[in-house]
Design an enzyme around this catalytic site. Structure first.
Site, PDB file in Angstrom:
ATOM      1  N   TRP A   1      75.940  29.425  74.446  1.00 27.47           N
ATOM      2  CA  TRP A   1      75.947  29.054  75.865  1.00 27.47           C
ATOM      3  C   TRP A   1      76.323  27.595  76.078  1.00 27.47           C
ATOM      4  CZ3 TRP A   1      71.631  26.687  79.022  1.00 27.47           C
ATOM      5  CH2 TRP A   1      70.851  25.826  78.249  1.00 27.47           C
ATOM      6  N   ASP A   2      76.363  26.803  74.995  1.00 28.11           N
ATOM      7  CA  ASP A   2      76.696  25.376  75.102  1.00 28.11           C
ATOM      8  C   ASP A   2      77.969  25.162  75.908  1.00 28.11           C
ATOM      9  OD1 ASP A   2      75.172  26.106  72.810  1.00 28.11           O
ATOM     10  OD2 ASP A   2      75.389  24.097  72.003  1.00 28.11           O
TER      11      ASP A   2
ATOM     12  N   GLU B   1      63.922  27.376  72.742  1.00 27.93           N
ATOM     13  CA  GLU B   1      63.837  28.337  71.629  1.00 27.93           C
ATOM     14  C   GLU B   1      62.502  28.307  70.892  1.00 27.93           C
ATOM     15  OE1 GLU B   1      67.281  27.746  69.178  1.00 27.93           O
ATOM     16  OE2 GLU B   1      68.518  28.881  70.580  1.00 27.93           O
TER      17      GLU B   1
ATOM     18  N   LYS C   1      61.335  23.066  72.949  1.00 28.90           N
ATOM     19  CA  LYS C   1      62.369  22.497  72.088  1.00 28.90           C
ATOM     20  C   LYS C   1      63.344  21.677  72.944  1.00 28.90           C
ATOM     21  CE  LYS C   1      66.141  23.916  69.040  1.00 28.90           C
ATOM     22  NZ  LYS C   1      66.804  25.039  68.383  1.00 28.90           N
ATOM     23  N   GLN C   2      63.567  22.154  74.174  1.00 32.36           N
ATOM     24  CA  GLN C   2      64.590  21.538  75.012  1.00 32.36           C
ATOM     25  C   GLN C   2      64.327  21.886  76.467  1.00 32.36           C
ATOM     26  OE1 GLN C   2      66.891  24.648  72.878  1.00 32.36           O
ATOM     27  NE2 GLN C   2      68.430  24.099  74.403  1.00 32.36           N
TER      28      GLN C   2
HETATM   29  C1  BGC Z   1      69.823  25.093  70.775  1.00 31.91           C
HETATM   30  C2  BGC Z   1      70.628  26.047  71.615  1.00 31.91           C
HETATM   31  C3  BGC Z   1      72.091  25.842  71.332  1.00 31.91           C
HETATM   32  C4  BGC Z   1      72.373  25.989  69.853  1.00 31.91           C
HETATM   33  C5  BGC Z   1      73.807  25.709  69.504  1.00 31.91           C
HETATM   34  C6  BGC Z   1      70.175  25.285  69.311  1.00 31.91           C
HETATM   35  O1  BGC Z   1      69.498  24.337  68.541  1.00 31.91           O
HETATM   36  O2  BGC Z   1      68.435  25.326  70.942  1.00 31.91           O
HETATM   37  O3  BGC Z   1      70.365  25.815  72.993  1.00 31.91           O
HETATM   38  O4  BGC Z   1      72.831  26.784  72.033  1.00 31.91           O
HETATM   39  O5  BGC Z   1      71.564  25.060  69.138  1.00 31.91           O
HETATM   40  O6  BGC Z   1      74.153  24.403  69.800  1.00 31.91           O
END
Ligand code: BGC
Length: 982
Positions: free
Chosen positions: A532-533, A671, A792-793
């Site tokens: 999704w980035d 996550e 995490k984010q």
């Molecule tokens: C992040 C995700 C991201 C992925 C790829 C993961 O560490 O939590 O949001 O899509 O890395 O960059």
């Protein structure tokens, strides 16, 4: 500026034009005579070259008296020395001065002069621009620094002796301030992997890591080359489990160019005998420079200087030029040039137990003069890859005894060894060009034929360089966000992020079937998969390179059938896009992840992040808003939005007790939370981000249906089976979706979040230092992040990144949740204190949400986001590739956030609020066919629309009436004190 070379050459154009006025003579050529005197006193050899003046004229002007060597117009004619941009004149002057080019500085006043000096491999190229307006131009042609006159130059011969040639071509003050040079000094084996990633050169089609061309993959070096969209699947048995992984394939290495003085071991820049190592990535030109000095066991000292490019102008081509100067010896040099097909995917330590052998040789051979070719095929996807190289050796001054070459055809590694006579002080140049084609390319008969033809026709390194630099210049003009700030490091970091965004997704992708890899084309992290980035990437591209955005969205459209199949298999209608995507759009997320702390495999439930579909639909709508490209919408975009909407609408269930709509068994962007504490059932109920964005999506889907109705008529059942009943249900959901809350109107991340325990962030930080992989730490302690209020984010806060506060409040109000302004900062504060920033995306979002109310905090987050890869903040992960979403996110932040740009309701919105650290910001936006130069400072917003045939656009500046901006029009708008966004 301090000069410390062995010699200084003043090139024609650095001298003023002949002036009939005697005053000219008195002025001593604007300080040139004085500089020459100072050079003389310091014992630095000085030379003058001129195709304009004769020696007599130079003497008459008072500049030639102290110069040992003059190569003048008469010499040029007599010796048939071509004028700049040919380096012949300068090289002749260096030779006569007894100084070798790598240790000489050139002062040049014209772009031709600068080009000549660069082509000649001179150590430092200083542009002299008396007008004061051509700095950018001279830099673009390769000047390391630009001065308005020569008087400012100080001469330090002693320092030069101590440091030898190494300080030449330094991060010159001008270049550093302009933020265009990523510069590394000295060899640092531990940092090599990060350097290689950050010095990757790419053009959207092809990318090569910044490894030394002498290196093969080992513990430190990893010279990977990748092509967008070239994947292969392999099965591996690991600890009794069968894994099937699809990976972006590491392709044959074209770089390999090894050398040694006769009867010495092959040289490695990280090996013995190396000193004065320097590596610089010139972001403006897209050129990587390496240089070092090597002394072998017999005391033979050699200087090696190399330049490399991956052509932005001709996407199948890459090239390098290596110059060798024997400092104190004459004899023979051996150079080995190969195409190395014996490569595997072996970069990521965690994937070590997985199979990595993707390529099999299918043929190889030599071509006439210095040509080699290799054909490989991927084992499962059956992609034919053709690589051809051509190596040319150019002894200095056209040495009478040319090189002899010997070919060895080892399996999957054709190579040639050149035995080259070399004489002390005379540079030997080796140029290598490479072409890559695959069976997925169009307009070719087959890849090897195309590659061989391409290298056979390629011009010199300089020819490639000129077209390449021009292509980069055009891209920079369209993409750059110029921050005026006292910190050159900030400017450099932002330029570096833009550079890697363009290296991964340039206009060269428009005809490719390639998505946005989360790690760019820069390494093998996450197997090169697409996440999704891309939502961060599309936001940055939509207003600069919309054609690139369009091409990348087509990658998703082509995989709609796979997404439809995935939805059906899960029991839903519409399209369910995979969390990790590769070649054919199936779910590529591994079912297990290895925990090195416990040495055990753990379940990987990240594929429950259904929100990836929301990001795709959002990006389609952004593209449409930026371009008003209705044809794209009718042909592709609408189908994507409607099918994704259909899936999310089907995911929604009505709660009979509350009458509200709910979504269960999903993960939000955070996550760390993949299930309720103590359960094994994956997913959470009512992730606020997913629920609210579903409402946003269904509203857009209804807008799209209306737009389609204009085109196809009101009955859309034949087209996509979209009947009135389905639309009625969508409308109901947009008014009755459930959103969880806790405390004082704080949006809850999901149902039950408030019941979780607080997490001891500082305690864990103190214990572990880095908690970016907290789930692995807690698992090793027999615990799980699911029990805690720690993210995490950004998750809830993502809503404020994608939607303006106004839009979000309006959406919530439509659901019957009035949300007072004061609740927004409370929500921001609540989550800001409960996040580990284990994803690089997180700091971008936090910088965004603090930008209006907490400018200092926002700036700190912005700085951290800019440092994510430069500082390798995720403990070693940068060596496996860049974090492209976060890189693009910083660009988006600098631009959209600080300018307050929004594209909605058919208007381009501005609400500038620059951070205190930024005095001015400039960028060029492409909006609905118009190119608008936007400049903002703390009090004025200036818009200049380039003259063109595009229709007028609507511009909305916060707190002011809408305005119509015609092509060619200019507006200067006084900014009222900041309009709060909440
Ligand atoms: C992040 C995700 C991201 C992925 C790829 C993961 O560490 O939590 O949001 O899509 O890395 O960059």
């Amino acid at each position: 500026m301090l000069l410390d070379p062995d010699g200084v050459l003043l090139e024609n154009g650095s001298l003023p034009r002949p002036d009939p006025q005697p005053a000219d003579r008195g002025a001593g050529f604007d300080g040139a005579a004085d500089l020459l005197a100072r050079l003389g006193e310091a014992g630095v050899a000085a030379a003058l070259t001129s195709t304009r003046y004769t020696r007599a004229e130079l003497l008459a002007r008072g500049v030639a008296q102290r110069v040992a060597v003059i190569v003048d117009a008469d010499d040029a004619e007599r010796e048939r020395l071509a004028a700049p941009p040919d380096p012949a004149l300068l090289l002749r002057a260096a030779q006569l001065s007894g100084v070798h080019p790598a240790r000489a500085a050139v002062l040049a006043g014209t772009t031709e002069g600068v080009q000549a000096a660069c082509r000649g491999g001179f150590g430092l190229v200083v542009g002299v621009d008396r007008s004061g307006v051509r700095e950018a131009e001279l830099c673009r042609y390769g000047a390391d620094a630009v001065l308005t006159g020569v008087s400012a130059l100080q001469v330090d011969r002693e320092a030069g002796r101590r440091r030898w040639w190494q300080p030449l071509r330094p991060v010159s003050p001008a270049a550093e301030q302009a933020g265009w040079l990523l510069d590394y000094t000295g060899v640092d084996p531990d940092a090599e992997g990060v350097r290689e990633t950050l010095c990757t050169l790419g053009n959207g089609y092809l990318a090569t890591r910044g490894a030394a061309s002498e290196a093969v993959a080992d513990q430190r070096h990893y010279p990977g080359t990748y092509l967008a969209g070239i994947f292969n699947r392999l099965r591996s048995r690991v600890h009794g489990h069968i894994h099937e992984d699809e990976s972006l394939v590491n392709l044959p290495n074209w770089l390999l160019l090894q050398w040694r003085p006769e009867a010495a071991p092959w040289v490695l820049p990280s090996g013995p005998g190396i000193s004065d190592y320097r590596q610089s990535l010139d972001l403006r030109a897209g050129v990587l420079h390496h240089r070092y000095r090597h002394v072998d066991g017999h005391g033979r000292a050699t200087t090696v200087v190399s330049k490399r490019l991956v052509s932005m102008a001709a996407p199948h081509l890459a090239a390098l030029e290596m110059t060798f100067v024997a400092e104190n010896w004459s004899g023979t040099l051996q150079v080995r040039s190969a195409v190395d097909g014996r490569v595997t995917n072996g970069q990521v330590a965690e994937y070590e137990p997985l199979a990595g052998h993707h390529l099999f040789p299918e043929g190889q051979g030599r071509d006439g003069s210095g040509g080699l070719w290799l054909r490989m095929r991927t084992s499962q996807s059956r992609v034919d890859v053709g690589v051809a190289t051509r190596t040319r050796v150019r002894p200095a001054g056209g040495a009478p005894d040319g090189p002899c070459r010997r070919a060895t055809m080892a399996r999957a590694r054709p190579q040639e060894t050149y035995i080259i006579p070399i004489r002390e002080g005379e540079p030997v140049r080796v140029q290598k060009a490479a072409a890559y084609y695959t069976s997925r390319d169009r307009g070719i008969t087959e890849p090897v034929a195309a590659a061989r033809q391409a290298v056979a026709q390629v011009g010199s390194f300089t020819d490639l360089l000129t077209a390449h630099v021009r292509a980069w210049r055009r891209l920079w003009e369209r993409s750059r966000v110029e921050l005026h700030t006292s910190s050159s490091a900030t400017v450099l970091a932002l330029n570096l992020h833009t550079f890697h965004l363009l290296a991964s997704t340039s206009p060269n992708v428009v005809d490719l079937d390639a998505g946005v890899g989360a790690r760019g084309l820069h390494g093998e992290g996450y197997h090169g998969h697409i996440f999704w980035d891309e939502v961060f990437v599309h936001r940055a591209l939509a207003l600069h390179l919309p054609e690139v955005s369009r091409a990348l969205l087509l990658y998703r459209w082509r995989r709609l059938d796979a997404a439809r199949r995935a939805a059906a298999a899960a029991g839903y209608q519409g399209a369910l896009f995979p969390w990790q995507s590769g070649s054919d759009g199936r779910e590529e997320t591994p079912s297990e992840v290895y925990n090195p702390r416990t040495r055990r495999w753990m379940p990987d439930r990240t594929a429950y992040q259904r929100h990836v579909g929301l990001a795709i639909a959002y990006s389609v709508w952004q593209y449409y808003q930026a371009t008003a490209d209705v044809n794209f919408l009718y042909t592709y975009g609408a189908e994507l939005i409607l099918e994704i909407a259909r899936f999310f609408a089907d995911l929604v269930r009505e709660n009979p007790t509350t009458g509200r709509y709910e979504i269960t068994r999903v993960m939000g962007p955070d996550e760390l939370h993949d299930a309720y504490p103590g359960t094994d059932v994956p997913g959470l109920a009512n992730n606020a981000y997913t629920n609210v964005m579903t409402v946003w999506l269904l509203r857009r889907a209804l807008d799209v249906a209306d737009l389609l109705a204009c085109h196809y008529g009101p009955d859309l059942t034949d087209l996509l089976g979209l009947g009135e009943q389905e639309r009625v249900r969508w409308r109901r959901i947009t008014t009755r979706m459930y959103v969880p809350w806790h405390g004082a109107q704080i949006i809850s991340q999901f149902d039950g979040y408030a019941d979780l325990r607080e997490f001891d962030v500082s305690g864990y930080l103190a214990r572990y230092g880095d908690i970016s992989r907290l789930h692995l730490i807690l698992a090793a302690e027999g615990d799980s992040p699911n029990r805690y209020r720690i993210g995490k984010q950004a998750d809830v806060l993502m809503l404020l990144y994608l939607l303006s506060a106004e839009e979000l409040r309006e959406l919530l109000a439509g659901l019957g949740y009035p949300w007072p302004r004061a609740a927004l900062p409370r929500t921001v504060d609540f989550y800001s204190g409960r996040v580990s920033h284990g994803s690089t995306l997180s700091r971008v979002v936090h910088a965004w949400v603090h930008a209006r109310a907490g400018r200092a905090i926002s700036w700190d987050y912005f700085m951290e986001a800019l440092a994510a890869d430069l500082g390798d903040s995720k403990s070693g992960s940068t060596r496996e590739g860049i974090h492209l979403g976060a890189m693009a996110g910083t660009l988006d932040l600098a631009e959209r956030c600080y300018l307050g740009v929004e594209i909605r309701e058919d208007a381009l919105w501005f609400n500038p609020r620059l951070p205190r650290e930024v005095s001015k910001l400039h960028t060029l936006l492409t909006y609905r066919g118009q190119q608008v130069h936007v400049t903002a400072d703390q009090s004025v917003l200036a818009l200049v629309a380039s003259p063109c045939a595009a229709a007028p656009i609507t511009v909305r500046v916060a707190g002011q009436p809408p305005l119509r901006l015609e092509a060619g029009e200019q507006r200067s708008i006084a900014l009222k004190p900041a309009v709060p966004a909440m």
